[in-house]
Motif scaffolding. Sequence first.
Motif, PDB file in Angstrom:
ATOM      1  N   ILE A 164      -4.081  16.876  -3.667  1.00 43.63           N
ATOM      2  CA  ILE A 164      -4.643  15.523  -3.729  1.00 43.63           C
ATOM      3  C   ILE A 164      -4.057  14.732  -2.566  1.00 43.63           C
ATOM      4  O   ILE A 164      -3.012  15.101  -2.009  1.00 43.63           O
ATOM      5  N   PRO A 165      -4.715  13.640  -2.151  1.00 43.77           N
ATOM      6  CA  PRO A 165      -4.210  12.889  -0.999  1.00 43.77           C
ATOM      7  C   PRO A 165      -2.910  12.154  -1.316  1.00 43.77           C
ATOM      8  O   PRO A 165      -2.506  12.033  -2.479  1.00 43.77           O
ATOM      9  N   ASP A 166      -2.268  11.667  -0.288  1.00 42.32           N
ATOM     10  CA  ASP A 166      -1.033  10.892  -0.424  1.00 42.32           C
ATOM     11  C   ASP A 166      -1.338   9.604  -1.187  1.00 42.32           C
ATOM     12  O   ASP A 166      -1.995   8.702  -0.669  1.00 42.32           O
ATOM     13  N   LEU A 167      -0.829   9.500  -2.409  1.00 43.21           N
ATOM     14  CA  LEU A 167      -1.162   8.366  -3.256  1.00 43.21           C
ATOM     15  C   LEU A 167      -0.303   7.135  -2.989  1.00 43.21           C
ATOM     16  O   LEU A 167      -0.498   6.102  -3.640  1.00 43.21           O
ATOM     17  N   THR A 168       0.628   7.227  -2.041  1.00 45.22           N
ATOM     18  CA  THR A 168       1.331   6.004  -1.633  1.00 45.22           C
ATOM     19  C   THR A 168       0.415   5.107  -0.814  1.00 45.22           C
ATOM     20  O   THR A 168       0.711   3.928  -0.617  1.00 45.22           O
ATOM     21  N   SER A 169      -0.691   5.664  -0.335  1.00 50.87           N
ATOM     22  CA  SER A 169      -1.705   4.884   0.361  1.00 50.87           C
ATOM     23  C   SER A 169      -2.690   4.333  -0.670  1.00 50.87           C
ATOM     24  O   SER A 169      -3.323   5.091  -1.407  1.00 50.87           O
ATOM     25  N   ALA A 170      -2.835   3.005  -0.737  1.00 46.32           N
ATOM     26  CA  ALA A 170      -3.759   2.384  -1.682  1.00 46.32           C
ATOM     27  C   ALA A 170      -5.190   2.836  -1.437  1.00 46.32           C
ATOM     28  O   ALA A 170      -5.973   3.009  -2.371  1.00 46.32           O
ATOM     29  N   GLU A 171      -5.534   3.046  -0.166  1.00 51.47           N
ATOM     30  CA  GLU A 171      -6.890   3.497   0.169  1.00 51.47           C
ATOM     31  C   GLU A 171      -7.137   4.901  -0.358  1.00 51.47           C
ATOM     32  O   GLU A 171      -8.195   5.199  -0.914  1.00 51.47           O
ATOM     33  N   ASN A 172      -6.151   5.775  -0.185  1.00 51.12           N
ATOM     34  CA  ASN A 172      -6.294   7.134  -0.699  1.00 51.12           C
ATOM     35  C   ASN A 172      -6.421   7.141  -2.219  1.00 51.12           C
ATOM     36  O   ASN A 172      -7.204   7.906  -2.780  1.00 51.12           O
ATOM     37  N   LEU A 173      -5.630   6.306  -2.898  1.00 51.22           N
ATOM     38  CA  LEU A 173      -5.684   6.245  -4.346  1.00 51.22           C
ATOM     39  C   LEU A 173      -7.065   5.785  -4.807  1.00 51.22           C
ATOM     40  O   LEU A 173      -7.651   6.362  -5.736  1.00 51.22           O
ATOM     41  N   ARG A 174      -7.593   4.755  -4.147  1.00 52.45           N
ATOM     42  CA  ARG A 174      -8.922   4.257  -4.505  1.00 52.45           C
ATOM     43  C   ARG A 174      -9.979   5.335  -4.290  1.00 52.45           C
ATOM     44  O   ARG A 174     -10.850   5.546  -5.147  1.00 52.45           O
ATOM     45  N   ARG A 175      -9.901   6.036  -3.168  1.00 51.70           N
ATOM     46  CA  ARG A 175     -10.873   7.093  -2.882  1.00 51.70           C
ATOM     47  C   ARG A 175     -10.737   8.248  -3.868  1.00 51.70           C
ATOM     48  O   ARG A 175     -11.741   8.789  -4.353  1.00 51.70           O
ATOM     49  N   TRP A 176      -9.517   8.631  -4.173  1.00 52.46           N
ATOM     50  CA  TRP A 176      -9.290   9.765  -5.074  1.00 52.46           C
ATOM     51  C   TRP A 176      -9.824   9.472  -6.474  1.00 52.46           C
ATOM     52  O   TRP A 176     -10.401  10.337  -7.129  1.00 52.46           O
ATOM     53  N   ARG A 177      -9.665   8.240  -6.933  1.00 47.79           N
ATOM     54  CA  ARG A 177     -10.199   7.891  -8.249  1.00 47.79           C
ATOM     55  C   ARG A 177     -11.711   8.070  -8.294  1.00 47.79           C
ATOM     56  O   ARG A 177     -12.267   8.560  -9.281  1.00 47.79           O
ATOM     57  N   LYS A 178     -12.390   7.690  -7.207  1.00 52.23           N
ATOM     58  CA  LYS A 178     -13.837   7.888  -7.148  1.00 52.23           C
ATOM     59  C   LYS A 178     -14.185   9.381  -7.152  1.00 52.23           C
ATOM     60  O   LYS A 178     -15.147   9.808  -7.793  1.00 52.23           O
ATOM     61  N   LEU A 179     -13.403  10.160  -6.418  1.00 48.72           N
ATOM     62  CA  LEU A 179     -13.626  11.602  -6.398  1.00 48.72           C
ATOM     63  C   LEU A 179     -13.462  12.199  -7.795  1.00 48.72           C
ATOM     64  O   LEU A 179     -14.242  13.062  -8.208  1.00 48.72           O
ATOM     65  N   GLU A 180     -12.462  11.725  -8.519  1.00 51.12           N
ATOM     66  CA  GLU A 180     -12.215  12.267  -9.860  1.00 51.12           C
ATOM     67  C   GLU A 180     -13.336  11.905 -10.827  1.00 51.12           C
ATOM     68  O   GLU A 180     -13.672  12.695 -11.714  1.00 51.12           O
TER      69      GLU A 180
END
Length: 356
Positions: A89-105
Amino acid sequence: MKLFKCQACDQLLYFENTKCERSQHRLGYLADAALLSALEEEQAGWHALGRPGRTFRFCANAAHDACNWLVPAGSAEAFCASCRHNRTIPDLTSAENLRRWRKLEIAKHRLFYTLLRLGLPLANRVDDPEHGLVFDFLADAPDPTGPKVLTGHDNGIITINVKEADDKEREAMRAQMREPYRTLLGHFRHEVGHYFWDVLVRDGGFLDAFRERFGDERQDYDAALQKNYREGPPADWQEHFVSTYASCHPWEDFAETWAHYLHIVDTLEMAASFGISVRPRITRDPDLATEIDFDPHQAKDVETLVEAWLPLTFAVNSLNRAMGQPDLYPFILSAEVIDKLGFIHRIVHASARPVP
Protein backbone atom coordinates in the motif's frame (compact mmCIF):
# COMPACT_ATOMS: atom_id res chain seq x y z
CA MET A 1 -24.33 -5.39 -5.18
CA LYS A 2 -27.46 -5.21 -3.08
CA LEU A 3 -29.17 -3.14 -0.43
CA PHE A 4 -29.00 -3.96 3.26
CA LYS A 5 -30.96 -3.00 6.36
CA CYS A 6 -30.09 -2.37 9.98
CA GLN A 7 -31.06 -5.35 12.15
CA ALA A 8 -31.79 -2.96 15.03
CA CYS A 9 -34.21 -0.58 13.27
CA ASP A 10 -34.74 -1.69 9.63
CA GLN A 11 -33.08 1.46 8.26
CA LEU A 12 -31.97 1.10 4.61
CA LEU A 13 -28.18 0.69 4.38
CA TYR A 14 -25.58 0.72 1.62
CA PHE A 15 -22.45 -1.39 1.27
CA GLU A 16 -19.96 1.28 2.40
CA ASN A 17 -21.99 2.49 5.40
CA THR A 18 -20.15 2.27 8.72
CA LYS A 19 -22.88 3.61 11.02
CA CYS A 20 -26.67 3.48 11.04
CA GLU A 21 -27.81 7.08 11.38
CA ARG A 22 -31.16 6.03 12.88
CA SER A 23 -30.15 3.45 15.50
CA GLN A 24 -26.57 4.75 15.88
CA HIS A 25 -25.23 1.20 15.69
CA ARG A 26 -21.79 0.69 14.20
CA LEU A 27 -21.88 -1.49 11.08
CA GLY A 28 -19.58 -4.20 9.78
CA TYR A 29 -19.62 -6.46 6.73
CA LEU A 30 -19.63 -10.26 7.09
CA ALA A 31 -18.10 -11.56 3.87
CA ASP A 32 -18.98 -15.21 4.46
CA ALA A 33 -22.66 -14.29 4.71
CA ALA A 34 -22.71 -11.34 2.27
CA LEU A 35 -24.32 -9.36 5.08
CA LEU A 36 -23.88 -5.84 6.48
CA SER A 37 -24.61 -6.17 10.17
CA ALA A 38 -25.39 -3.82 13.02
CA LEU A 39 -22.94 -4.33 15.88
CA GLU A 40 -22.96 -4.10 19.64
CA GLU A 41 -19.68 -3.87 21.54
CA GLU A 42 -18.85 -6.53 24.09
CA GLN A 43 -15.79 -7.22 26.20
CA ALA A 44 -14.68 -9.97 23.81
CA GLY A 45 -15.27 -7.92 20.67
CA TRP A 46 -18.25 -6.96 18.52
CA HIS A 47 -21.50 -8.89 18.59
CA ALA A 48 -23.13 -8.93 15.14
CA LEU A 49 -26.92 -8.71 15.28
CA GLY A 50 -27.01 -10.42 11.91
CA ARG A 51 -25.09 -13.41 13.28
CA PRO A 52 -26.24 -14.01 16.89
CA GLY A 53 -23.89 -15.91 19.15
CA ARG A 54 -20.71 -14.98 17.31
CA THR A 55 -18.11 -12.30 18.11
CA PHE A 56 -16.02 -10.36 15.63
CA ARG A 57 -13.36 -7.69 15.35
CA PHE A 58 -12.67 -5.27 12.55
CA CYS A 59 -10.07 -5.75 9.84
CA ALA A 60 -6.83 -3.98 10.76
CA ASN A 61 -7.39 -1.50 7.93
CA ALA A 62 -10.46 -0.14 9.73
CA ALA A 63 -7.93 1.87 11.76
CA HIS A 64 -7.27 3.88 8.56
CA ASP A 65 -10.99 4.22 7.75
CA ALA A 66 -10.28 2.07 4.69
CA CYS A 67 -12.34 -1.05 5.49
CA ASN A 68 -15.56 -1.97 7.30
CA TRP A 69 -15.24 -5.76 6.98
CA LEU A 70 -15.17 -8.10 9.98
CA VAL A 71 -12.92 -10.96 11.05
CA PRO A 72 -13.96 -13.64 13.59
CA ALA A 73 -12.68 -12.65 17.02
CA GLY A 74 -10.68 -15.86 17.38
CA SER A 75 -9.06 -15.70 13.94
CA ALA A 76 -5.29 -15.44 13.57
CA GLU A 77 -5.86 -13.17 10.54
CA ALA A 78 -5.37 -9.43 11.09
CA PHE A 79 -7.01 -8.57 7.79
CA CYS A 80 -10.35 -9.38 6.17
CA ALA A 81 -10.97 -11.54 3.10
CA SER A 82 -10.36 -8.52 0.84
CA CYS A 83 -7.47 -6.75 2.58
CA ARG A 84 -5.35 -9.87 3.02
CA HIS A 85 -4.76 -9.69 -0.75
CA ASN A 86 -2.88 -6.39 -0.37
CA ARG A 87 0.86 -6.80 -0.82
CA THR A 88 1.88 -3.13 -1.00
CA ILE A 89 0.00 0.00 0.00
CA PRO A 90 1.24 3.58 -0.49
CA ASP A 91 3.01 5.62 2.17
CA LEU A 92 0.14 6.62 4.45
CA THR A 93 2.05 9.46 6.09
CA SER A 94 1.06 11.35 2.94
CA ALA A 95 -2.51 12.67 3.29
CA GLU A 96 -2.90 12.50 -0.49
CA ASN A 97 -1.87 8.86 -0.59
CA LEU A 98 -4.26 8.02 2.25
CA ARG A 99 -7.14 9.73 0.45
CA ARG A 100 -6.34 7.91 -2.80
CA TRP A 101 -5.89 4.54 -1.09
CA ARG A 102 -9.28 4.80 0.60
CA LYS A 103 -10.89 5.29 -2.81
CA LEU A 104 -8.98 2.31 -4.16
CA GLU A 105 -10.19 0.16 -1.27
CA ILE A 106 -13.83 1.09 -1.94
CA ALA A 107 -13.45 -0.20 -5.49
CA LYS A 108 -11.47 -3.27 -4.44
CA HIS A 109 -13.98 -4.26 -1.77
CA ARG A 110 -16.79 -4.01 -4.33
CA LEU A 111 -14.74 -6.27 -6.59
CA PHE A 112 -14.27 -8.83 -3.83
CA TYR A 113 -17.95 -8.71 -2.93
CA THR A 114 -18.75 -10.03 -6.42
CA LEU A 115 -15.86 -12.51 -6.61
CA LEU A 116 -16.91 -14.01 -3.28
CA ARG A 117 -20.59 -14.08 -4.25
CA LEU A 118 -19.64 -15.97 -7.42
CA GLY A 119 -17.66 -18.47 -5.37
CA LEU A 120 -14.45 -17.96 -7.33
CA PRO A 121 -11.12 -19.36 -6.07
CA LEU A 122 -9.18 -16.61 -4.27
CA ALA A 123 -5.75 -17.73 -3.10
CA ASN A 124 -3.40 -15.04 -1.80
CA ARG A 125 0.39 -15.23 -1.54
CA VAL A 126 0.19 -17.02 1.81
CA ASP A 127 -2.06 -19.68 0.30
CA ASP A 128 -0.07 -19.83 -2.97
CA PRO A 129 3.33 -18.08 -2.71
CA GLU A 130 4.00 -18.27 -6.46
CA HIS A 131 0.64 -17.52 -8.09
CA GLY A 132 -1.71 -16.10 -5.45
CA LEU A 133 -3.67 -12.91 -6.15
CA VAL A 134 -2.17 -9.76 -4.59
CA PHE A 135 -2.32 -6.01 -5.16
CA ASP A 136 0.45 -3.42 -5.23
CA PHE A 137 -0.90 0.13 -4.84
CA LEU A 138 2.00 2.32 -5.92
CA ALA A 139 2.62 6.02 -6.44
CA ASP A 140 4.86 7.61 -9.07
CA ALA A 141 8.24 8.85 -7.85
CA PRO A 142 8.29 12.52 -6.78
CA ASP A 143 10.80 13.25 -9.57
CA PRO A 144 8.66 13.89 -12.70
CA THR A 145 11.46 12.51 -14.87
CA GLY A 146 11.52 9.23 -12.94
CA PRO A 147 9.84 5.96 -13.93
CA LYS A 148 6.04 5.84 -13.93
CA VAL A 149 3.93 3.17 -12.26
CA LEU A 150 1.98 1.22 -14.88
CA THR A 151 -1.33 -0.38 -13.98
CA GLY A 152 -1.33 -4.02 -15.02
CA HIS A 153 -1.18 -7.71 -14.12
CA ASP A 154 1.77 -10.10 -13.92
CA ASN A 155 1.34 -13.66 -12.65
CA GLY A 156 -1.18 -12.83 -9.96
CA ILE A 157 0.31 -9.45 -9.03
CA ILE A 158 -2.01 -6.57 -9.91
CA THR A 159 -0.36 -3.15 -9.86
CA ILE A 160 -2.55 -0.05 -9.61
CA ASN A 161 -1.16 3.48 -9.89
CA VAL A 162 -2.79 5.35 -7.00
CA LYS A 163 -3.29 8.46 -9.13
CA GLU A 164 -6.09 6.55 -10.87
CA ALA A 165 -8.10 7.41 -7.75
CA ASP A 166 -8.08 11.09 -8.78
CA ASP A 167 -11.01 11.91 -11.03
CA LYS A 168 -9.08 14.58 -12.91
CA GLU A 169 -6.14 12.29 -13.67
CA ARG A 170 -8.42 9.44 -14.70
CA GLU A 171 -10.55 11.64 -16.95
CA ALA A 172 -7.44 13.01 -18.67
CA MET A 173 -6.25 9.47 -19.33
CA ARG A 174 -9.70 8.43 -20.55
CA ALA A 175 -9.72 11.27 -23.09
CA GLN A 176 -6.12 10.57 -24.16
CA MET A 177 -6.91 6.87 -24.72
CA ARG A 178 -10.23 7.70 -26.46
CA GLU A 179 -12.12 5.49 -24.03
CA PRO A 180 -15.88 5.97 -23.52
CA TYR A 181 -15.67 4.65 -19.97
CA ARG A 182 -12.91 4.55 -17.34
CA THR A 183 -13.50 3.90 -13.63
CA LEU A 184 -11.53 2.58 -10.68
CA LEU A 185 -13.87 -0.38 -10.35
CA GLY A 186 -13.53 -1.05 -14.06
CA HIS A 187 -9.73 -1.20 -13.66
CA PHE A 188 -10.00 -3.76 -10.89
CA ARG A 189 -12.46 -5.89 -12.83
CA HIS A 190 -10.32 -5.80 -15.98
CA GLU A 191 -7.01 -6.61 -14.28
CA VAL A 192 -8.46 -9.43 -12.21
CA GLY A 193 -9.72 -10.86 -15.49
CA HIS A 194 -6.09 -11.50 -16.46
CA TYR A 195 -5.58 -13.37 -13.20
CA PHE A 196 -8.64 -15.52 -13.75
CA TRP A 197 -7.55 -16.24 -17.32
CA ASP A 198 -4.52 -17.94 -15.76
CA VAL A 199 -6.57 -19.76 -13.12
CA LEU A 200 -9.72 -20.73 -15.00
CA VAL A 201 -8.65 -20.89 -18.66
CA ARG A 202 -4.97 -21.76 -18.85
CA ASP A 203 -4.94 -23.98 -15.74
CA GLY A 204 -8.61 -24.95 -15.85
CA GLY A 205 -8.73 -26.93 -19.06
CA PHE A 206 -10.54 -24.36 -21.21
CA LEU A 207 -7.74 -23.27 -23.57
CA ASP A 208 -9.18 -24.84 -26.72
CA ALA A 209 -12.63 -23.41 -26.09
CA PHE A 210 -11.06 -20.03 -25.35
CA ARG A 211 -9.09 -19.99 -28.60
CA GLU A 212 -12.21 -20.86 -30.60
CA ARG A 213 -13.84 -17.62 -29.42
CA PHE A 214 -11.08 -15.18 -28.54
CA GLY A 215 -8.21 -16.27 -30.78
CA ASP A 216 -4.73 -17.62 -30.13
CA GLU A 217 -3.12 -15.87 -27.17
CA ARG A 218 0.33 -17.09 -28.28
CA GLN A 219 0.58 -14.29 -30.85
CA ASP A 220 3.12 -11.61 -29.93
CA TYR A 221 1.47 -9.46 -27.28
CA ASP A 222 3.73 -6.39 -27.52
CA ALA A 223 3.53 -6.37 -31.31
CA ALA A 224 -0.27 -6.63 -31.14
CA LEU A 225 -0.48 -3.65 -28.77
CA GLN A 226 1.83 -1.55 -30.91
CA LYS A 227 -0.22 -2.34 -34.01
CA ASN A 228 -3.37 -1.26 -32.20
CA TYR A 229 -1.84 2.01 -31.03
CA ARG A 230 -0.49 2.65 -34.53
CA GLU A 231 -3.47 1.63 -36.66
CA GLY A 232 -6.41 1.65 -34.25
CA PRO A 233 -9.10 -1.03 -34.06
CA PRO A 234 -10.51 -2.77 -37.14
CA ALA A 235 -13.43 -1.00 -38.82
CA ASP A 236 -15.86 -3.76 -37.84
CA TRP A 237 -14.66 -4.08 -34.23
CA GLN A 238 -18.16 -3.67 -32.74
CA GLU A 239 -19.28 -6.88 -34.42
CA HIS A 240 -16.61 -8.89 -32.61
CA PHE A 241 -15.46 -7.04 -29.47
CA VAL A 242 -17.02 -5.29 -26.49
CA SER A 243 -14.52 -2.40 -26.71
CA THR A 244 -11.76 -1.12 -28.97
CA TYR A 245 -9.12 -2.24 -26.46
CA ALA A 246 -10.53 -5.76 -26.56
CA SER A 247 -9.50 -5.94 -30.22
CA CYS A 248 -5.79 -5.61 -29.32
CA HIS A 249 -5.09 -9.20 -28.33
CA PRO A 250 -7.01 -12.28 -27.10
CA TRP A 251 -5.80 -11.67 -23.53
CA GLU A 252 -7.23 -8.15 -23.56
CA ASP A 253 -10.40 -9.36 -25.23
CA PHE A 254 -10.91 -11.83 -22.39
CA ALA A 255 -10.11 -9.28 -19.66
CA GLU A 256 -12.44 -6.69 -21.15
CA THR A 257 -15.25 -9.21 -21.58
CA TRP A 258 -14.65 -10.50 -18.03
CA ALA A 259 -14.95 -6.95 -16.68
CA HIS A 260 -18.23 -6.49 -18.51
CA TYR A 261 -19.54 -9.77 -17.13
CA LEU A 262 -18.88 -8.44 -13.61
CA HIS A 263 -20.46 -5.08 -14.53
CA ILE A 264 -23.60 -6.89 -15.63
CA VAL A 265 -23.88 -9.25 -12.66
CA ASP A 266 -23.26 -6.55 -10.07
CA THR A 267 -25.58 -3.96 -11.59
CA LEU A 268 -28.39 -6.44 -12.16
CA GLU A 269 -28.23 -7.47 -8.51
CA MET A 270 -28.63 -3.85 -7.44
CA ALA A 271 -31.51 -3.38 -9.88
CA ALA A 272 -33.17 -6.48 -8.44
CA SER A 273 -32.59 -5.18 -4.91
CA PHE A 274 -34.47 -2.00 -5.84
CA GLY A 275 -37.24 -4.05 -7.48
CA ILE A 276 -36.65 -2.41 -10.84
CA SER A 277 -38.71 -3.47 -13.83
CA VAL A 278 -38.70 -1.91 -17.29
CA ARG A 279 -41.80 -1.77 -19.47
CA PRO A 280 -41.96 1.17 -21.92
CA ARG A 281 -45.52 2.44 -22.25
CA ILE A 282 -45.08 3.40 -25.89
CA THR A 283 -44.46 -0.14 -27.17
CA ARG A 284 -45.28 -3.76 -26.42
CA ASP A 285 -41.93 -4.98 -27.75
CA PRO A 286 -40.85 -7.73 -25.30
CA ASP A 287 -37.18 -7.06 -26.07
CA LEU A 288 -37.52 -3.69 -24.34
CA ALA A 289 -39.15 -5.03 -21.18
CA THR A 290 -37.75 -6.89 -18.20
CA GLU A 291 -38.57 -7.88 -14.64
CA ILE A 292 -35.33 -8.24 -12.68
CA ASP A 293 -36.45 -10.68 -10.02
CA PHE A 294 -33.58 -13.19 -9.88
CA ASP A 295 -30.11 -13.50 -8.37
CA PRO A 296 -27.67 -12.86 -11.26
CA HIS A 297 -24.90 -14.74 -9.43
CA GLN A 298 -27.00 -17.88 -9.82
CA ALA A 299 -28.35 -17.28 -13.34
CA LYS A 300 -28.63 -20.55 -15.26
CA ASP A 301 -27.19 -19.09 -18.48
CA VAL A 302 -25.91 -15.85 -19.96
CA GLU A 303 -29.12 -15.34 -21.95
CA THR A 304 -30.96 -14.79 -18.67
CA LEU A 305 -28.51 -12.02 -17.80
CA VAL A 306 -28.51 -10.38 -21.24
CA GLU A 307 -32.31 -10.45 -21.58
CA ALA A 308 -32.52 -8.39 -18.38
CA TRP A 309 -29.44 -6.28 -19.04
CA LEU A 310 -30.34 -4.83 -22.44
CA PRO A 311 -33.70 -3.30 -21.48
CA LEU A 312 -32.18 -1.97 -18.26
CA THR A 313 -29.35 -0.23 -20.11
CA PHE A 314 -31.72 1.21 -22.72
CA ALA A 315 -33.69 2.76 -19.86
CA VAL A 316 -30.81 4.07 -17.76
CA ASN A 317 -28.97 5.43 -20.80
CA SER A 318 -32.10 7.39 -21.65
CA LEU A 319 -32.34 8.67 -18.07
CA ASN A 320 -28.72 9.81 -18.19
CA ARG A 321 -29.32 11.66 -21.46
CA ALA A 322 -32.31 13.39 -19.86
CA MET A 323 -29.85 14.78 -17.28
CA GLY A 324 -27.30 15.78 -19.91
CA GLN A 325 -24.94 13.00 -18.85
CA PRO A 326 -23.10 10.41 -20.98
CA ASP A 327 -24.63 6.97 -21.35
CA LEU A 328 -24.22 4.84 -18.24
CA TYR A 329 -23.34 1.87 -20.45
CA PRO A 330 -21.97 3.10 -23.81
CA PHE A 331 -21.34 -0.34 -25.30
CA ILE A 332 -22.99 -2.68 -27.79
CA LEU A 333 -23.33 -6.40 -27.11
CA SER A 334 -23.14 -8.11 -30.49
CA ALA A 335 -24.00 -11.79 -30.92
CA GLU A 336 -20.28 -12.65 -30.86
CA VAL A 337 -19.71 -10.67 -27.66
CA ILE A 338 -22.69 -12.37 -26.02
CA ASP A 339 -21.17 -15.74 -26.96
CA LYS A 340 -17.93 -14.67 -25.27
CA LEU A 341 -19.87 -13.58 -22.18
CA GLY A 342 -21.51 -17.00 -22.24
CA PHE A 343 -18.08 -18.65 -22.22
CA ILE A 344 -17.12 -16.63 -19.15
CA HIS A 345 -20.41 -17.50 -17.47
CA ARG A 346 -19.73 -21.21 -18.02
CA ILE A 347 -16.17 -21.22 -16.72
CA VAL A 348 -17.16 -19.15 -13.68
CA HIS A 349 -19.90 -21.59 -12.73
CA ALA A 350 -17.77 -24.62 -13.55
CA SER A 351 -15.20 -23.53 -10.96
CA ALA A 352 -17.45 -21.92 -8.35
CA ARG A 353 -17.52 -23.24 -4.81
CA PRO A 354 -20.80 -23.29 -2.86
CA VAL A 355 -21.69 -19.90 -1.37
CA PRO A 356 -24.22 -18.99 1.34
